[in-house]
Design a protein around this motif. Structure first.
Motif, short mmCIF file in Angstrom:
data_model
loop_
_atom_site.label_atom_id
_atom_site.label_comp_id
_atom_site.label_asym_id
_atom_site.label_seq_id
_atom_site.Cartn_x
_atom_site.Cartn_y
_atom_site.Cartn_z
N THR A 167 0.81 -1.21 0.00
CA THR A 167 0.00 0.00 0.00
C THR A 167 0.85 1.26 0.00
OG1 THR A 167 -0.14 -0.18 2.40
CG2 THR A 167 -1.99 -1.05 1.13
N PRO B 94 0.43 -1.94 10.43
CA PRO B 94 0.64 -1.75 11.86
C PRO B 94 1.61 -2.78 12.43
CG PRO B 94 -1.49 -2.79 11.46
CD PRO B 94 -0.92 -2.45 10.12
N THR B 95 2.47 -2.33 13.32
CA THR B 95 3.46 -3.22 13.93
C THR B 95 3.64 -2.86 15.40
OG1 THR B 95 5.24 -1.68 13.33
CG2 THR B 95 4.85 -3.51 11.82
N VAL B 96 4.15 -3.83 16.14
CA VAL B 96 4.74 -3.53 17.44
C VAL B 96 6.24 -3.47 17.21
CG1 VAL B 96 5.13 -4.34 19.79
CG2 VAL B 96 2.91 -4.71 18.70
N VAL C 147 0.80 4.88 -3.01
CA VAL C 147 1.61 6.02 -2.58
C VAL C 147 3.04 5.79 -3.04
CG1 VAL C 147 2.47 7.29 -0.60
CG2 VAL C 147 0.21 6.25 -0.51
N THR D 132 -9.24 -3.95 12.14
CA THR D 132 -8.92 -2.72 12.86
C THR D 132 -7.52 -2.24 12.48
OG1 THR D 132 -7.97 -3.92 14.73
CG2 THR D 132 -10.31 -3.38 14.86
N LEU D 133 -7.28 -0.97 12.74
CA LEU D 133 -5.94 -0.40 12.55
C LEU D 133 -5.68 0.56 13.70
CD1 LEU D 133 -3.36 0.28 10.92
CD2 LEU D 133 -4.71 1.99 9.71
N ALA E 50 -0.11 -3.40 21.46
CA ALA E 50 -0.97 -3.46 20.28
C ALA E 50 -0.19 -2.93 19.07
CB ALA E 50 -2.22 -2.63 20.49
N PRO E 51 -0.40 -3.54 17.90
CA PRO E 51 0.29 -3.04 16.72
C PRO E 51 -0.28 -1.69 16.27
CG PRO E 51 -1.22 -4.80 16.11
CD PRO E 51 -1.25 -4.71 17.61
N THR E 52 0.61 -0.81 15.85
CA THR E 52 0.18 0.52 15.40
C THR E 52 1.03 0.96 14.22
OG1 THR E 52 1.75 1.57 16.91
CG2 THR E 52 -0.51 1.36 17.70
N VAL E 53 0.49 1.89 13.46
CA VAL E 53 1.31 2.68 12.55
C VAL E 53 1.59 3.99 13.27
CG1 VAL E 53 1.42 3.88 10.33
CG2 VAL E 53 0.27 1.66 10.50
N ARG F 161 -0.65 10.45 4.42
CA ARG F 161 -0.05 9.38 3.61
C ARG F 161 -0.66 8.03 3.99
NH1 ARG F 161 5.07 11.44 3.48
NH2 ARG F 161 5.42 10.54 5.51
N LEU F 162 -0.84 7.81 5.28
CA LEU F 162 -1.45 6.55 5.72
C LEU F 162 -2.88 6.42 5.19
CD1 LEU F 162 -1.59 3.97 7.46
CD2 LEU F 162 -2.27 5.42 9.40
N ALA G 84 -3.00 5.50 1.67
CA ALA G 84 -2.51 4.15 1.39
C ALA G 84 -3.54 3.07 1.73
CB ALA G 84 -1.23 3.89 2.17
N LEU G 85 -4.52 3.38 2.54
CA LEU G 85 -5.45 2.33 2.97
C LEU G 85 -6.27 1.83 1.78
CD1 LEU G 85 -6.64 3.81 6.39
CD2 LEU G 85 -5.00 1.97 5.99
#
Lengths: 335, 335
Positions: free
Chosen positions: A45, A89-91, A333, B75-76, B88-91, B119-120, B123-124
């Motif tokens: 993405t 998304p990542t940790v 992008v 979820t994001l 929790a995973p995050t951007v 930008r995020l 990209a979704l």
């Protein structure tokens, strides 16, 4: 069940001829970031490239994503030291990519990565996790770690002809640079990673140790890199049962000797054959010709499909869908 | 559809009496991190606290998670500037929490957060996103932004009695510190956030702008904070259709004037009533008494349940399940 993908980079991948996890060494730094996006969103993405080998073999993320679409399992991205941004998304368990293993201390943050990943693994609420990796050049650093630990020094390759002589030369240079001999890091997984490894190995091993501590079953999804991560877990003194789930392509690779490594490390081995020869499609032909073989938890994803009673024909159909989506898609992008 | 939760902190929450999004101001810094974990894993997994108000009202993350368990939507998590770690995973779109708005430039990184979030959003790959927030103290910074933009200055509260006089005093001090008068930041959303806002508002507005640009429908899930984010989007010159989905608790709050704000900003308003009075349970009684009202995308989650034909009785049953799970669970990890 949660499917955990530990992603990162090592500049070892920049050595000519080491890896096929990207069209050339310049774009390989984007492969783990794109793999995370493919697993999460079904296509890259934000990453500027679709990860393919120099001959056009698509990333095994296509296969793991295909299985995810069929099974709808939950995923977790783990950043152990990416070399480029990702919109997945990542940790974060590690802040820095690994340096070329021929430097004296290519992973100075190894201990932090281990600790952060262990805390993450302990925190996961799942009964079971399946853990894969994405790091170009990772079989060479796996060879470094196995050598430093004194374990069986057999590793596979994303190339049809495993450049083993080159890898051994690189690892010998790495050991010399770090003033280590074979087996010198036995019982000291942090030393093995920090001196001749990569951050993803520390991330996988730490996550595994933390998960096992808190009663979560762990399947390591992959080939010889995951065996190296298992060796790190064993050398940390953890004797819990663990499984290793890999592909028939790794099992058929004599240079990998995966059955022997699994036996050495007391890992219950599952081998799954996606019967890609029956696919007769560019998404799969390169695998049949010996490329890629594994990665992005592909062997674990295939084992999950098999366990759920999903046929390999259904997996192959979905692989074609994902392949067409990612090869047709322009990234949304361009950074 | 993807449910996006933008999380972060502002030290504005440390002002006594501003927020009920945590048992006291010391633990409030953990609320957004715990909310992300509850949405992702069903309970706090590393956060040392279960977010409850001083009177024991559970975080609205319980409601959004309950709906997620029923609908199984994706979820994001987005980190716009968390104040404590999360598993929790995050951007990550912002590196720093906001300072107290009474400082002259509480969000110096506002422009970066806007750009990263845009930008995020771009990209979704989704047709539709629903965007919520978690930031204690956020209605005060929302009031700051609405004032600086020259929009209707009505905001709700997580407290039964909205401490509006206190919020107005804080915002007046903030405007003075930043040398701004009402309406001075009209047409300049970055100035509004950087001088009297919080990083989550920039994250929500940026994600929304990027998503709209790439043809993704956006529902803002929440009350007056989301209206403030919508105002930022409008003041960035974006006229695309947007929806606002909130709870009956916000709609019933006269200090929020949410219908008028939605009309001002050309937002299609949806109000969903979870009929918590019928629940007669500690997980819901405090909402009936006027606490919390919204947050963590609760209004959007309820609207999704309603659209999917899931009854509010089923939602309430699941809310009880999640509440019992999180209040009984000891966090797996104590940092």
């Amino acid at each position: 069940m949660r499917f955990v993908l530990v992603a990162g980079c090592t500049r070892t991948a920049e050595i000519d001829g080491i890896s096929a996890a990207g069209a050339d060494t310049d774009v390989m730094v984007h492969t783990p970031s794109a793999d995370l996006e493919i697993l999460e969103y079904g296509k890259p993405t934000s990453s500027p490239v679709v990860p393919v080998s120099p001959t056009g073999c698509p990333t095994p993320a296509v296969v793991s994503r295909a299985v995810r679409e069929l099974l709808e399992f939950e995923t977790l991205g783990v950043d152990a030291g990416l070399g480029s941004p990702t919109c997945a998304p990542t940790v974060t368990v590690g802040e820095e990519s690994g340096e070329d293993v021929r430097r004296s201390r290519p992973v100075p943050g190894a201990e932090d990565v281990f600790e952060n990943a262990t805390r993450l693994g302990r925190a996961l609420p799942d009964d079971e996790i399946v853990v894969g990796e994405t790091i170009p050049g990772g079989t060479t650093t796996a060879l470094g770690v196995l050598t430093a630990l004194g374990e069986r020094t057999t590793v596979s390759s994303s190339l049809p002809e495993n450049p083993l002589a080159l890898k051994r030369d690189v690892v010998n240079d790495a050991l010399t640079a770090s003033d280590l001999s074979e087996g010198d890091a036995a019982g000291d997984p942090i030393a093995a990673v920090s001196r001749v490894g990569d951050p993803v190995l520390a991330g996988v091993a730490g996550t595994t140790i933390g998960a096992l501590e808190s009663g979560t079953d762990v399947t390591l999804a992959g080939g010889t890199q995951l065996a190296a991560a298992a060796a790190l877990v064993r050398h940390a003194g953890v004797d819990d049962p663990m499984s290793l789930a890999t592909t028939s392509f790794v099992a058929a690779d004599e240079t990998a000797a995966i059955e022997k490594s699994a036996a050495d490390l007391d890992l219950a081995l599952t081998v799954t054959d996606p019967e890609f020869a029956d696919g007769d499609h560019p998404a799969m032909d390169a695998y049949v010709a010996g490329e890629a073989k594994e990665g992005v938890g592909m062997g674990g994803a295939l084992a999950l499909a098999d366990r759920a009673g999903v046929s390999m024909a259904a997996v192959r159909d979905r692989v074609v869908d994902v392949y067409e989506r990612i090869t047709e898609a322009e990234p949304a992008v361009k950074p």
